[in-house]
Scaffold this active site. Sequence first.
Site: not given
Length: 196
Positions: A78, A178, A180
């Site tokens: 990001c 993102h 994650e």
Amino acid sequence: MPEITIIKYNAGNVMSVMYALDRIGVSYQLTDKIEDIQSAEKIIFPGVGEASTAMKSLRDNGLDKVIPDLKQPFLGTCVGMQLLCKHSEEGDVNCLGVFDIPIVKFPKKEGFKIPQTGWNSISDFKSELLNGVRDGDYVYYNHSFYAPISAETVATTDYILPYSGMLQKDNFYACQFHSEISGDVGEQIFKNFVKL
């Protein structure tokens, strides 16, 4: 030594990255110490927030001079990806310059909201980090600025216009999304990164 070193600075969505690494059973440390970062096996550079504020934090810690010279596998996510580029229109700030690419704001277009927030697909893969990911799989985005398509683009996303969903140059890998919190796709990318 931990398998992954997470860079600590004033723009990290660090807990989400830690949870993602916990899920795949990978050891990690969180640090802003230059010697720990330089000696790390692999590095994750997370980010949320605003580019000029994040760059100030990196400069205050001397990390702006360290990061571009690192040779181990390095993954930015990001804002972490955007900071690896040359310049960001967000705060009109010079960034780390690993990728010779500007970060620019999405143009306004009827029917599209800025920021792009939510799931979108990635395609046109050119990176081993995407092994096991299918063309057209979905990942989670939240951003108003983007990296244009370039020679370093290794995955593409389309929102208002086609742009770089992922970049890669030498040991530097970067995801605009993102990773994650991108479900199975993000988990596969982290697994591939650990194997590098």
